[in-house]
Design a protein around this motif. Structure first.
Motif, PDB file in Angstrom:
ATOM      1  N   LEU A  61       0.814  -1.212   0.000  1.00 19.50           N
ATOM      2  CA  LEU A  61       0.000   0.000   0.000  1.00 19.50           C
ATOM      3  C   LEU A  61       0.848   1.263   0.000  1.00 19.50           C
ATOM      4  O   LEU A  61       0.529   2.242  -0.692  1.00 19.50           O
ATOM      5  N   LEU A  62       1.929   1.271   0.759  1.00 17.54           N
ATOM      6  CA  LEU A  62       2.738   2.487   0.904  1.00 17.54           C
ATOM      7  C   LEU A  62       3.834   2.608  -0.147  1.00 17.54           C
ATOM      8  O   LEU A  62       4.102   3.707  -0.653  1.00 17.54           O
ATOM      9  N   CYS A  63       4.470   1.495  -0.474  1.00 17.30           N
ATOM     10  CA  CYS A  63       5.663   1.567  -1.323  1.00 17.30           C
ATOM     11  C   CYS A  63       5.476   0.944  -2.709  1.00 17.30           C
ATOM     12  O   CYS A  63       6.390   1.010  -3.537  1.00 17.30           O
ATOM     13  N   GLY A  64       4.328   0.327  -2.947  1.00 19.37           N
ATOM     14  CA  GLY A  64       4.112  -0.307  -4.238  1.00 19.37           C
ATOM     15  C   GLY A  64       4.927  -1.560  -4.441  1.00 19.37           C
ATOM     16  O   GLY A  64       5.120  -2.005  -5.574  1.00 19.37           O
ATOM     17  N   LEU A  65       5.408  -2.146  -3.350  1.00 21.20           N
ATOM     18  CA  LEU A  65       6.211  -3.367  -3.428  1.00 21.20           C
ATOM     19  C   LEU A  65       5.330  -4.575  -3.118  1.00 21.20           C
ATOM     20  O   LEU A  65       4.943  -4.800  -1.968  1.00 21.20           O
ATOM     21  N   ARG A  66       4.986  -5.319  -4.156  1.00 16.78           N
ATOM     22  CA  ARG A  66       4.202  -6.538  -3.992  1.00 16.78           C
ATOM     23  C   ARG A  66       5.136  -7.689  -3.623  1.00 16.78           C
ATOM     24  O   ARG A  66       6.337  -7.645  -3.903  1.00 16.78           O
ATOM     25  N   THR A  67       4.577  -8.716  -3.027  1.00 16.71           N
ATOM     26  CA  THR A  67       5.382  -9.872  -2.636  1.00 16.71           C
ATOM     27  C   THR A  67       4.710 -11.146  -3.120  1.00 16.71           C
ATOM     28  O   THR A  67       3.486 -11.228  -3.225  1.00 16.71           O
ATOM     29  N   GLU A  68       5.537 -12.148  -3.407  1.00 18.20           N
ATOM     30  CA  GLU A  68       5.028 -13.383  -3.995  1.00 18.20           C
ATOM     31  C   GLU A  68       5.791 -14.576  -3.436  1.00 18.20           C
ATOM     32  O   GLU A  68       7.019 -14.528  -3.302  1.00 18.20           O
ATOM     33  N   ILE A  69       5.050 -15.635  -3.128  1.00 21.51           N
ATOM     34  CA  ILE A  69       5.637 -16.898  -2.681  1.00 21.51           C
ATOM     35  C   ILE A  69       5.487 -17.903  -3.814  1.00 21.51           C
ATOM     36  O   ILE A  69       4.376 -18.149  -4.283  1.00 21.51           O
TER      37      ILE A  69
END
Length: 246
Positions: A61-69
């Motif tokens: 939400l804040l940094c636009g950094l999505r994460t994926e497993i």
């Protein structure tokens, strides 16, 4: 927006806000779960999983950094050997596993909130330069039934490595592998591209951790270490290339 001259200062400010609220969330969640965690170790694990979920959400939400497993997340008794590039891979790996515990630096025991919860979930403190003694103690605890079952995580290079940095793989991982007699799951990552080893900036993109096929027990130390390093480095390099790292 990323081409605008205002992008970097705005992203830096959002990154700072993210970091401040992350540590505030650690405090709030740690206190909220404390009665449950004191009474039951499951409460400590629940608090850590809640914190991991919040970090992933707020980072997006804040940094636009999505994460994926990616890959098959282990559920049983295995050794986990990941690439370590930043605090984010700790968050993603722990959050994905049902019963994780880390081989961790001994000084982290004294970190506010984090240290107590780490010990409560079964992490094993290791003094720098005395990993052999820590492994011996851990094996003794396993045999006597003191250690909690679950997935034991050890970073085979022993510390964070920035993208492109070359550090040797340490033999302590092979010692655990041979003594535990469990499969070892290598894990690749590219998170250091977006959450650097140093500095406040958190970059937009997709941070990935990839659980790779397990290395079966029974290999010699040399065979195991060669397979481990090849798999982790190949996966990490591919993930970084996918994200645009040259």
């Amino acid at each position: 927006m990323r081409t605008s001259p205002l992008w970097r200062p705005i992203q830096w400010l959002l990154s700072l806000i993210f970091i401040l609220q992350m540590y505030l969330a650690m405090l709030v969640i740690g206190i909220a779960y404390l009665p449950y965690a004191v009474l039951n170790r499951d409460g400590a694990a629940a608090a850590c999983h809640a914190f991991c979920k919040w970090v992933r959400l707020s980072l997006w939400l804040l940094c636009g950094l999505r994460t994926e497993i990616r890959g098959t997340v282990p559920q049983g008794e295995v050794l986990i050997a990941p690439k370590h590039q930043s605090f984010l891979d700790i968050i993603l790996i722990y959050g994905a596993l049902p019963r994780a515990k880390f081989i961790m630096k001994a000084e982290l025991r004294f970190a506010p909130i984090l240290g107590w919860y780490a010990l409560r979930i079964g992490c094993v403190p290791v003094n720098r330069g005395k990993r052999g003694a820590a492994i011996t103690k851990m094996m003794s605890d396993v045999r006597s039934g003191l250690a909690r079952p679950g997935q034991l995580i050890i970073y085979p290079q022993g510390t964070r490595t920035a993208p492109g940095e070359v550090l040797p793989y340490k033999i302590g991982t092979a010692a655990l592998y041979s003594q535990l007699g469990q499969p070892c799951v290598p894990v690749g990552t590219n998170v250091g591209l977006f959450w650097p080893k140093h500095g406040l900036m958190r970059h937009p993109g997709t941070g990935v951790v990839d659980f790779l096929p397990a290395i079966p027990p029974g290999l010699s130390n040399a065979e195991f270490m060669a397979q481990l390093e090849a798999r982790v480095e190949t996966s990490s390099n591919a993930l970084m290339a996918e994200a645009g790292y040259p």
